[in-house]
Each structure stands twice: as C-alpha cells, then as structure tokens.
Design a protein around this motif. Structure first.
Motif, short mmCIF file in Angstrom:
data_model
loop_
_atom_site.label_atom_id
_atom_site.label_comp_id
_atom_site.label_asym_id
_atom_site.label_seq_id
_atom_site.Cartn_x
_atom_site.Cartn_y
_atom_site.Cartn_z
N GLU A 162 11.91 -46.94 -39.81
CA GLU A 162 11.73 -47.94 -38.59
C GLU A 162 12.50 -47.15 -37.54
O GLU A 162 13.53 -46.82 -37.29
CB GLU A 162 12.11 -49.15 -38.81
CG GLU A 162 11.58 -50.04 -40.04
CD GLU A 162 12.04 -51.18 -40.22
OE1 GLU A 162 13.05 -51.54 -39.90
OE2 GLU A 162 11.23 -52.00 -40.97
N THR A 163 11.58 -47.24 -36.40
CA THR A 163 12.05 -47.02 -34.92
C THR A 163 12.23 -48.77 -34.34
O THR A 163 11.26 -49.52 -34.66
CB THR A 163 11.01 -46.47 -34.14
OG1 THR A 163 11.14 -45.00 -34.46
CG2 THR A 163 11.49 -46.45 -32.74
N ARG A 164 13.16 -48.95 -33.90
CA ARG A 164 13.42 -50.38 -33.35
C ARG A 164 13.64 -50.56 -31.93
O ARG A 164 14.65 -49.84 -31.46
CB ARG A 164 14.57 -51.16 -34.33
CG ARG A 164 14.28 -51.22 -35.72
CD ARG A 164 15.32 -51.79 -36.65
NE ARG A 164 16.79 -51.54 -36.03
CZ ARG A 164 17.57 -50.41 -36.10
NH1 ARG A 164 17.03 -49.50 -36.85
NH2 ARG A 164 18.76 -50.23 -35.83
N VAL A 165 12.89 -51.42 -31.23
CA VAL A 165 13.49 -51.99 -29.91
C VAL A 165 14.51 -53.04 -29.88
O VAL A 165 13.99 -54.16 -30.78
CB VAL A 165 12.25 -52.11 -28.97
CG1 VAL A 165 12.86 -52.76 -27.70
CG2 VAL A 165 11.25 -50.88 -28.54
N LEU A 166 15.57 -52.82 -29.55
CA LEU A 166 16.69 -53.98 -30.23
C LEU A 166 16.58 -55.22 -29.19
O LEU A 166 16.19 -55.11 -27.99
CB LEU A 166 18.15 -53.01 -30.05
CG LEU A 166 18.10 -51.83 -30.88
CD1 LEU A 166 19.52 -51.34 -30.60
CD2 LEU A 166 17.72 -52.20 -32.31
N ALA A 167 17.50 -56.11 -29.73
CA ALA A 167 17.52 -57.64 -29.32
C ALA A 167 18.39 -57.07 -27.85
O ALA A 167 19.11 -56.37 -28.11
CB ALA A 167 18.44 -58.47 -29.94
N GLY A 168 18.10 -57.92 -26.92
CA GLY A 168 18.87 -57.51 -25.43
C GLY A 168 18.10 -56.76 -24.36
O GLY A 168 18.44 -56.59 -23.51
N SER A 169 17.12 -56.01 -25.13
CA SER A 169 16.17 -55.04 -24.10
C SER A 169 15.37 -56.15 -23.22
O SER A 169 15.25 -57.36 -23.66
CB SER A 169 15.01 -54.34 -24.96
OG SER A 169 15.74 -53.33 -25.97
N SER A 170 15.11 -55.74 -22.22
CA SER A 170 14.71 -56.72 -21.35
C SER A 170 13.76 -56.23 -20.22
O SER A 170 13.51 -54.72 -20.05
CB SER A 170 15.70 -57.30 -20.49
OG SER A 170 16.28 -56.21 -19.54
N MET A 171 12.86 -57.05 -19.59
CA MET A 171 11.86 -56.40 -18.71
C MET A 171 12.05 -57.43 -17.43
O MET A 171 11.77 -58.79 -17.67
CB MET A 171 10.51 -56.60 -19.04
CG MET A 171 9.52 -55.79 -18.08
SD MET A 171 7.74 -55.50 -18.72
CE MET A 171 7.07 -57.12 -18.94
N GLU A 172 11.95 -56.87 -16.09
CA GLU A 172 12.06 -57.71 -14.87
C GLU A 172 10.87 -57.56 -14.03
O GLU A 172 10.65 -56.29 -13.83
CB GLU A 172 13.50 -57.39 -14.07
CG GLU A 172 13.43 -58.34 -12.91
CD GLU A 172 14.72 -58.04 -12.09
OE1 GLU A 172 14.62 -57.62 -10.95
OE2 GLU A 172 15.70 -58.42 -12.73
N VAL A 173 10.13 -58.45 -13.66
CA VAL A 173 8.89 -58.25 -12.88
C VAL A 173 8.94 -58.85 -11.52
O VAL A 173 9.23 -60.21 -11.72
CB VAL A 173 7.59 -58.64 -13.61
CG1 VAL A 173 6.48 -58.46 -12.72
CG2 VAL A 173 7.46 -57.68 -15.01
N ARG A 174 8.86 -58.46 -10.49
CA ARG A 174 9.00 -59.29 -9.36
C ARG A 174 7.71 -58.99 -8.45
O ARG A 174 7.36 -57.92 -8.16
CB ARG A 174 10.48 -58.51 -8.76
CG ARG A 174 10.58 -59.18 -7.07
CD ARG A 174 11.90 -58.47 -6.47
NE ARG A 174 13.10 -58.84 -7.12
CZ ARG A 174 13.96 -59.81 -7.05
NH1 ARG A 174 13.60 -60.88 -6.23
NH2 ARG A 174 14.83 -59.98 -7.88
N ARG A 175 7.26 -60.17 -7.90
CA ARG A 175 6.07 -60.21 -7.02
C ARG A 175 6.37 -59.74 -5.73
O ARG A 175 7.56 -60.24 -4.94
CB ARG A 175 5.34 -61.63 -7.13
CG ARG A 175 4.08 -61.65 -6.27
CD ARG A 175 3.53 -62.92 -6.37
NE ARG A 175 2.42 -62.84 -5.55
CZ ARG A 175 1.61 -64.07 -5.34
NH1 ARG A 175 1.97 -65.50 -6.16
NH2 ARG A 175 0.61 -64.00 -4.47
N ARG A 176 5.73 -58.75 -5.06
CA ARG A 176 6.01 -58.53 -3.85
C ARG A 176 4.90 -58.88 -2.80
O ARG A 176 5.29 -58.68 -1.26
CB ARG A 176 5.95 -56.74 -3.83
CG ARG A 176 7.05 -56.20 -4.54
CD ARG A 176 8.54 -56.49 -4.11
NE ARG A 176 9.63 -55.96 -4.61
CZ ARG A 176 10.90 -56.40 -4.46
NH1 ARG A 176 11.15 -57.33 -3.62
NH2 ARG A 176 11.87 -55.77 -5.06
N SER A 177 3.88 -58.85 -3.19
CA SER A 177 2.77 -59.60 -2.07
C SER A 177 1.67 -60.53 -2.93
O SER A 177 1.71 -60.27 -3.93
CB SER A 177 2.32 -58.43 -1.39
OG SER A 177 1.48 -57.84 -2.15
#
Length: 177
Positions: A162-177
């Motif tokens: 298995e390859t795992r993306v681990l707990a605590g990984s995150s993504m931030e999306v910010r609207r600019r317009s």
C-alpha cells in the motif's frame, strides 16, 4: 490587483462577508491506502467547493507513507469542465528514494491540467520504504462552472504494498475573485 471580497467605502462589516474571504481548509482525519493501482482516484477528504466565474489559489500538503519505494505516487486534481488549472509541486524525484537514503528534491511545473488528471496532467513524486515523505503542491484554478476542486492520486507504478496519504495531510483553497 482585485481581491475577494471587494470592500466598498461605507459598507457594513458582517460575519458573512468576513467568512467569505477566509480559505476553505480541509484535513485528512485518517490514512487512505491504495495498492496495485495507477488509476487516479478522488481523495476521500481533500476536496473543496468552487463557484463558476471565480478564481482560486490552492495549496496541498501531503504526508505519504509506503512500505515500498518502487510504487512512488502520482497526483492530479479534478475540477469543473472548461476550467483552467495550473499547478506545480515540490518533492522527491520519482525513483530517487531508496530504503534509508534521501533523494533529490525537485520542483515539478505543470500547466494547463485536464480535469481528472487526463493525459499527462499529473505530477509524480518519489516515496521511501524507510520513512514517510512530504509533498507540497500549489496552483491556481479559474472555475468555469460550479463544482469541486478535488485532489486525485494513485501509485505511480503498481505495487502490492500500500501507498498511503496520511492523516494530517491538508488542502487550503482560497477564492481570489
């Protein structure tokens, strides 16, 4: 440069307007595994809604674990059809990490991505069998329609471990317009 939200002189400050300028931040509450597959799949947690006609910047920070340095990882994004997405990332070069050693860290540019990682619009990063690795991906999205910006990933080479993306990984999306 136009910023979102656009404030006007004399405008009332409301909780809604203040919230509209904050980023949408998501984090993985648990590890997510993939084994023996190079087919990109939507991440179970790292997704954010987007509105058509709006521009966004995003940052994904992934902690990756594997029992095999042969699998590596490929990463892409899914987004509304007709949208324009550009992204690049920093991480170990595929195949550069072996058990107990560190490898080359590269910046991988990507342009004009296709929704769902179609064609060759994914990035590949090396992972280690001896320790967890980290990848940082930044990009922009000009959304053509309402929908979601979703991280997609798979093994870069099929491996039964298995390859795992681990707990605590995150993504931030910010609207600019």
């Amino acid at each position: 440069m136009t910023t979102y939200p656009a404030w006007q002189a004399g405008q009332r400050i409301t909780a809604g307007r203040l919230r509209s300028g904050q980023p949408d931040w998501t984090s993985k509450p648990s590890d997510e595994p993939i084994a023996s597959s190079t087919t990109l799949q939507a991440d179970d947690h790292l997704t954010s809604p987007v509105l058509g006609g709006s521009a966004y910047t995003f940052l994904a920070q992934l902690f990756i674990g594997s029992g095999s340095s042969d699998a590596d990882i490929r990463v892409a994004f899914d987004f509304p059809a007709g949208s324009v997405c550009h992204f690049g990332g920093t991480g170990a070069h595929p195949g550069a990490l072996t058990s107990g050693t560190s490898g080359v860290v590269d910046f991988f540019p990507m342009r004009a991505a296709a929704p769902g990682g179609g064609g060759d619009t994914f990035l590949a990063f090396g992972i280690s069998s001896a320790f967890n690795t980290w990848v940082r991906i930044e990009g922009t999205l000009a959304a053509a329609a309402d929908g979601d910006l979703t991280l997609m990933w798979a093994q870069n080479a099929p491996d039964a471990t298995e390859t795992r993306v681990l707990a605590g990984s995150s993504m931030e999306v910010r609207r600019r317009s």
